[in-house]
Design an enzyme around this catalytic site. Structure first.
Site, short mmCIF file in Angstrom:
data_model
loop_
_atom_site.label_atom_id
_atom_site.label_comp_id
_atom_site.label_asym_id
_atom_site.label_seq_id
_atom_site.Cartn_x
_atom_site.Cartn_y
_atom_site.Cartn_z
N GLU A 1 0.83 -1.21 0.00
CA GLU A 1 0.00 0.00 0.00
C GLU A 1 0.87 1.26 0.00
O GLU A 1 0.41 2.34 0.36
CB GLU A 1 -0.98 -0.04 1.18
N HIS B 1 -3.76 1.77 7.82
CA HIS B 1 -2.39 2.07 7.36
C HIS B 1 -1.60 2.62 8.55
O HIS B 1 -2.16 3.30 9.41
CB HIS B 1 -2.39 3.15 6.26
N CYS C 1 -2.67 11.31 3.95
CA CYS C 1 -3.09 10.34 2.91
C CYS C 1 -3.08 11.00 1.54
O CYS C 1 -2.84 10.33 0.53
CB CYS C 1 -4.51 9.87 3.15
O1 SUG Z 1 -7.71 2.91 1.18
N1 SUG Z 1 -10.45 5.06 1.46
C1 SUG Z 1 -9.02 4.88 1.42
C2 SUG Z 1 -8.35 5.85 2.34
C3 SUG Z 1 -6.86 5.83 2.18
C4 SUG Z 1 -6.16 6.61 3.21
N2 SUG Z 1 -4.77 6.59 2.98
C5 SUG Z 1 -3.82 6.57 3.91
N3 SUG Z 1 -4.06 6.28 5.16
N4 SUG Z 1 -2.60 6.80 3.54
C6 SUG Z 1 -8.66 3.44 1.78
O2 SUG Z 1 -9.32 2.86 2.65
C7 SUG Z 1 -12.72 4.64 0.72
C8 SUG Z 1 -13.38 4.56 -0.60
C9 SUG Z 1 -14.83 4.19 -0.55
O3 SUG Z 1 -15.29 3.57 0.40
O4 SUG Z 1 -15.52 4.54 -1.51
C10 SUG Z 1 -11.24 4.46 0.56
O5 SUG Z 1 -10.80 3.77 -0.33
#
Ligand code: SUG
Length: 417
Positions: A161, A229, A346
């Site tokens: 990731e 994460h 993020c």
């Molecule tokens: O991968 N949310 C992302 C958020 C990513 C955050 N990134 C970091 N922490 N670096 C995830 O969970 C939600 C999309 C949805 O539900 O439509 C989403 O993918």
């Protein structure tokens, strides 16, 4: 001259709340809510402008083509025929969270003196598993200069990731750093998305010095509490590591190894009796941008939610008053992204490099932000509700919106991607 550039993902015109990420509590809670793509993208651009005005170099990645027709084609369907769950997965604007685009090792850390980037396979979540080909295409343009080495993803079944599970500590950007890869083994009811084998493969591809590379296990409690994460429970910059007490499976052993490599590291651990894991995850205290300002101060760029959480805000103010290494608190509004579990950290990928070596179309100044904001005002949908995924006019508008943004940035070669 090496400097840190933060590349933010422009929040795409298909931004919506489909609740696609189990283990991401905000995204799950907001499933079915109506999103505001235009407001979301303007919030993201305002954050980029805010950081630029702090004197920090700012870059951008463009939204990926959505719906992803190539992916649907590979599943032997197309958008009108696809079942609703595939429609939502094909339409997700999740590439906005650029911290998951790639893992980056700056030139001073690598054996060949190049800055290495490995695009993340994001294979654990279906809606993110199809980001990488288009992300890779973009990285190969932005970082085409021989100063960079851009790698294809680690293959399945090893989940990667990207930078969200990677931290770098260093005395200065042009000195060799310590690279820390945080992986998960189990996460209670939720998947551990970063596999140790993937981190090890990235470290080998980047030709890192094993003596300055650490592999650290994220605590099961953190994943189970919603820290899908590492960057939801820890952040590093320069010599400073800011982490929650329960971020790592064995924090004392990790800190000992880190101090042995970097005796002057400043570890700031936030105790659970001041800020619970639940408060850390709800407020995204750690999903902040820890940055060195041009004057030398360390500042933290936090989401509004961190100011609104009494325990978190009290801890932060006590830290500053107590002369801790973080000297300034800066607050930005990225609520639309936060509602899908994506905070300030993020939304950005850090690349330490010589800005002259980056394709300038990916770098921002205020006039370019103004031009993008105009495109967003004009083209980005005002709202997307759960029933809108079958609205052909909306799908058409999403395509045109992206093309207009690529056009204004001079990146039309990405249109066909
Ligand atoms: O991968 N949310 C992302 C958020 C990513 C955050 N990134 C970091 N922490 N670096 C995830 O969970 C939600 C999309 C949805 O539900 O439509 C989403 O993918």
């Amino acid at each position: 001259m090496l400097t840190e550039i933060n590349f933010d993902g422009l929040i795409g015109p298909s931004h919506n709340y489909a609740g696609l990420s189990p283990g991401n509590l905000a995204a799950t809670r907001n499933r079915g809510a109506t999103s505001q793509p235009r407001a979301a993208a303007l919030q993201g651009l305002a954050k980029m402008r805010h950081n630029l005005r702090l004197g920090l170099p700012q870059g951008i990645f463009m939204p990926l083509p959505r719906p992803d027709h190539r992916w649907l084609d590979s599943l032997s369907t197309d958008y009108p025929a696809a079942p609703d769950h595939l429609k939502a997965q094909a339409l997700s604007a999740s590439s906005m969270w650029a911290a998951n685009a790639a893992t980056v090792s700056p030139a001073p850390d690598t054996a060949d003196g190049r800055c290495h980037l490995t695009v993340a396979n994001l294979m654990t979540m279906p809606h993110r598993s199809h980001e990488w080909p288009d992300t890779l295409a973009q990285l190969r343009i932005a970082f085409a200069d021989p100063a960079f080495a851009v790698h294809a993803p680690v293959p399945a079944p090893f989940g990667d990731e990207g930078a969200a599970n990677h931290m770098r500590l260093c005395a200065s950007h042009d000195a060799p750093g310590v690279e820390i890869f945080v992986y998960g083994v189990s996460g209670g009811p939720f998947p551990a998305r970063q596999h140790r084998e993937a981190s090890a493969a990235v470290a080998r591809a980047h030709r890192l010095d094993p003596a300055r590379t650490l592999f650290v296990q994220q605590s099961e409690a953190a994943i189970a509490a919603g820290a899908f994460h590492n960057d939801v429970v820890a952040v590093a910059n320069g010599r400073v590591l800011l982490a929650h007490q329960h971020a790592f499976a064995d924090a004392p052993a990790f800190y000992d190894r880190l101090r042995a490599i970097m005796p002057d590291v400043e570890i700031v651990e936030v105790p659970a009796d001041r800020v619970s894991l639940a408060d850390a995850i709800q407020s995204y205290l750690f999903n902040a941008q820890l940055v060195t300002l041009p004057g030398g101060d360390t500042a933290i760029v936090l989401p509004e939610e961190a100011r609104e959480n009494a325990a978190v805000w009290a801890w932060l103010n006590d830290h500053v008053a107590g002369n801790g290494p973080i000297r300034q608190l800066k607050v930005v509004d990225v609520r639309q992204s936060m509602a899908n579990g994506g905070g300030p950290a993020c939304l950005r990928l850090r690349v330490v490099c010589d800005p002259q070596r980056v394709d300038p179309r990916f770098l921002l100044d205020e006039p370019r932000i103004d031009r993008l904001a105009d495109v967003v005002e004009r083209w980005w949908p005002d709202a997307i509700g759960p029933g809108d995924l079958n609205d052909a006019a909306l799908i058409d508008r999403i395509r045109h919106a992206r093309h207009a943004a690529l056009d204004v940035m001079g990146l039309v070669e990405l249109i066909d991607r």
